[in-house]
Design an enzyme around this catalytic site. Structure first.
Site, PDB file in Angstrom:
ATOM      1  N   SER A  44     -74.660  23.181  31.389  1.00  0.00           N
ATOM      2  CA  SER A  44     -73.262  23.480  31.061  1.00  0.00           C
ATOM      3  C   SER A  44     -73.134  24.876  30.484  1.00  0.00           C
ATOM      4  O   SER A  44     -74.091  25.410  29.904  1.00  0.00           O
ATOM      5  CB  SER A  44     -72.750  22.475  30.025  1.00  0.00           C
ATOM      6  OG  SER A  44     -71.458  22.842  29.556  1.00  0.00           O
ATOM      7  N   TYR A  59     -73.562  17.651  22.048  1.00  0.00           N
ATOM      8  CA  TYR A  59     -73.569  17.812  23.512  1.00  0.00           C
ATOM      9  C   TYR A  59     -74.169  19.164  23.906  1.00  0.00           C
ATOM     10  O   TYR A  59     -75.026  19.246  24.798  1.00  0.00           O
ATOM     11  CB  TYR A  59     -72.134  17.701  24.022  1.00  0.00           C
ATOM     12  CG  TYR A  59     -71.929  17.993  25.489  1.00  0.00           C
ATOM     13  CD1 TYR A  59     -72.147  17.014  26.454  1.00  0.00           C
ATOM     14  CD2 TYR A  59     -71.476  19.246  25.926  1.00  0.00           C
ATOM     15  CE1 TYR A  59     -71.941  17.281  27.808  1.00  0.00           C
ATOM     16  CE2 TYR A  59     -71.267  19.522  27.268  1.00  0.00           C
ATOM     17  CZ  TYR A  59     -71.495  18.532  28.209  1.00  0.00           C
ATOM     18  OH  TYR A  59     -71.283  18.800  29.544  1.00  0.00           O
TER      19      TYR A  59
HETATM   20  P1  NAD Z   1     -67.630  12.469  35.315  1.00  0.00           P
HETATM   21  O1  NAD Z   1     -67.141  11.649  34.193  1.00  0.00           O
HETATM   22  O2  NAD Z   1     -66.945  12.381  36.601  1.00  0.00           O
HETATM   23  O3  NAD Z   1     -69.165  12.180  35.579  1.00  0.00           O
HETATM   24  C1  NAD Z   1     -70.064  11.828  34.582  1.00  0.00           C
HETATM   25  C2  NAD Z   1     -70.718  10.546  35.024  1.00  0.00           C
HETATM   26  O4  NAD Z   1     -71.800  10.263  34.146  1.00  0.00           O
HETATM   27  C3  NAD Z   1     -69.810   9.328  34.961  1.00  0.00           C
HETATM   28  O5  NAD Z   1     -69.062   9.157  36.117  1.00  0.00           O
HETATM   29  C4  NAD Z   1     -70.806   8.213  34.770  1.00  0.00           C
HETATM   30  O6  NAD Z   1     -71.074   7.564  35.986  1.00  0.00           O
HETATM   31  C5  NAD Z   1     -72.074   8.907  34.306  1.00  0.00           C
HETATM   32  N1  NAD Z   1     -72.539   8.321  33.056  1.00  0.00           N
HETATM   33  C6  NAD Z   1     -72.113   8.598  31.811  1.00  0.00           C
HETATM   34  N2  NAD Z   1     -72.770   7.813  30.931  1.00  0.00           N
HETATM   35  C7  NAD Z   1     -73.634   7.042  31.655  1.00  0.00           C
HETATM   36  C8  NAD Z   1     -74.584   6.038  31.329  1.00  0.00           C
HETATM   37  N3  NAD Z   1     -74.801   5.681  30.054  1.00  0.00           N
HETATM   38  N4  NAD Z   1     -75.259   5.445  32.332  1.00  0.00           N
HETATM   39  C9  NAD Z   1     -75.048   5.799  33.617  1.00  0.00           C
HETATM   40  N5  NAD Z   1     -74.169   6.761  33.983  1.00  0.00           N
HETATM   41  C10 NAD Z   1     -73.487   7.360  33.009  1.00  0.00           C
HETATM   42  O7  NAD Z   1     -67.637  13.974  34.776  1.00  0.00           O
HETATM   43  P2  NAD Z   1     -68.314  15.306  35.335  1.00  0.00           P
HETATM   44  O8  NAD Z   1     -67.641  16.379  34.601  1.00  0.00           O
HETATM   45  O9  NAD Z   1     -68.369  15.332  36.785  1.00  0.00           O
HETATM   46  O10 NAD Z   1     -69.791  15.212  34.742  1.00  0.00           O
HETATM   47  C11 NAD Z   1     -70.948  15.429  35.502  1.00  0.00           C
HETATM   48  C12 NAD Z   1     -71.903  16.317  34.730  1.00  0.00           C
HETATM   49  O11 NAD Z   1     -71.340  17.613  34.611  1.00  0.00           O
HETATM   50  C13 NAD Z   1     -72.196  15.865  33.305  1.00  0.00           C
HETATM   51  O12 NAD Z   1     -73.577  16.007  33.051  1.00  0.00           O
HETATM   52  C14 NAD Z   1     -71.412  16.842  32.455  1.00  0.00           C
HETATM   53  O13 NAD Z   1     -71.989  17.005  31.175  1.00  0.00           O
HETATM   54  C15 NAD Z   1     -71.530  18.075  33.295  1.00  0.00           C
HETATM   55  N6  NAD Z   1     -70.552  19.130  33.011  1.00  0.00           N
HETATM   56  C16 NAD Z   1     -69.243  18.912  33.202  1.00  0.00           C
HETATM   57  C17 NAD Z   1     -68.332  19.930  32.928  1.00  0.00           C
HETATM   58  C18 NAD Z   1     -66.858  19.742  33.115  1.00  0.00           C
HETATM   59  O14 NAD Z   1     -66.096  20.604  32.662  1.00  0.00           O
HETATM   60  N7  NAD Z   1     -66.400  18.694  33.767  1.00  0.00           N
HETATM   61  C19 NAD Z   1     -68.790  21.168  32.461  1.00  0.00           C
HETATM   62  C20 NAD Z   1     -70.157  21.349  32.282  1.00  0.00           C
HETATM   63  C21 NAD Z   1     -71.037  20.332  32.560  1.00  0.00           C
END
Ligand code: NAD
Ligand code: MG
Length: 299
Positions: free
Chosen positions: A191, A204
């Protein structure tokens, strides 16, 4: 519609602050409850057989970035296994339908990755379902923005963030490792928070910085086996994680502080994961972090 139109569409989806209408959900959040529903490249991503015949496990593959990666991977010729939380079944089925529409196999693996046993079972089921694994995308993640300082940090929050983002990544990767051969690759999701941490996400941000370190160190370990390890560092991307873990006011301004002045859509991140997994394009790329941040530096 051509592939580059996704950015035009993404810009049109944001408000005049670069973010979205004020809204909130509870974790893990659902795609259909979002306003607007994110763009995962459904109408725009065009595959070019870059991942033909590969088999990928994508954790958190039901929604957001994971869904966009699943759609892109399928259109590039890969079969995919998707891990997600049991309460996200509806989102997972929607993603699987897109994968199948691309003519590829989707294996659905519900389970909470916060225990070693579930991580190992998910990997076993992915290997059984796909007949092996060539790509692991560690993408499941959890955050919760806090208004209080470290004095008020709760152990159960700390536990959820570290178990989901770090322990599960280690457990899943350890279980996948014996199945990977030369040419395989691992892609971690870090991230912008690893480089420019917010005080509201002390825990985080630390896990994401840890994943950067894990990426370069594991790349050194697995390189001699012909296995590449890289990461993608997204900036603000419109996914269920955001309305589920940030205040409604933050959602309104989400992404507005980037040089490009807006949040990104999941479909704008998928290409980085395709590149890093593609044997022909990225065969000499390992231990690197690709930023998809709307212009914020990742160094
Ligand atoms: P999202 O909520 O669509 O995806 C995250 C997924 O993590 C969830 O759908 C869920 O299935 C899974 N998850 C969470 N806890 C879990 C558990 N205990 N067991 C199994 N699965 C679990 O959101 P996203 O933004 O697409 O997130 C994907 C990745 O991107 C994450 O690692 C997040 O930290 C990272 N990220 C997101 C952003 C943003 O702005 N959206 C920015 C930087 C990094
Ligand atoms: Mg989800």
């Amino acid at each position: 519609m051509t592939q580059d139109n996704i950015s035009t569409r993404a810009a049109a989806m944001t408000n005049d602050q670069g973010g979205f209408e004020a809204q909130q959900q509870t974790p893990p959040g659902s795609t259909t409850a979002m306003q607007p529903v994110p763009d995962h490249g459904e109408q725009t991503y065009v595959g070019h057989d870059r991942l033909a015949g590969l088999r990928a496990l994508i954790t958190g593959g039901d929604s957001g970035i994971g869904r966009a990666v699943a759609i892109a991977y399928a259109r590039e010729g890969a079969d995919v296994a998707l891990s997600y939380l049991p309460e996200e079944q509806a989102d997972a089925e929607d993603t699987a339908a897109w994968v199948e529409k691309a003519g590829r196999k989707a294996v659905l693996l519900p389970g909470d990755l916060r225990t070693k046993e579930v991580c190992e079972q998910v990997v076993k089921d992915a290997v059984d379902g796909l007949g092996g694994l060539d790509v692991l995308v560690n993408n499941a993640g959890y955050q919760m923005a806090r208004t209080e300082g470290i004095d008020e940090l709760r152990d159960d929050d700390l536990d959820r963030v570290f178990k989901t983002n770090l322990y599960a990544t280690f457990w899943v990767t350890r279980a996948v490792s014996p199945h990977l051969g030369s040419g395989a690759s691992i892609i971690n999701t870090t991230s912008i928070q690893a480089y420019e941490p917010s005080t509201t996400m002390l825990d985080y941000a630390a896990t994401k910085a840890g994943l950067n370190n894990f990426t370069v160190n594991l790349a050194a370990e697995l390189g001699p086996r012909g296995i590449r390890v890289n990461a993608v560092a997204p900036g603000p991307i419109w996914t269920p994680l955001q309305p589920a873990t940030q205040s409604a006011e933050k959602v309104e301004q989400f992404g507005g502080d980037t040089p490009l002045g807006r949040a990104g859509q999941p479909g704008e991140v998928a290409g980085a994961y395709v590149f890093l997994a593609a044997p022909a394009e990225a065969g000499y790329v390992s231990a690197t972090v690709v930023g998809v941040t709307g212009g914020k530096p990742v160094f």
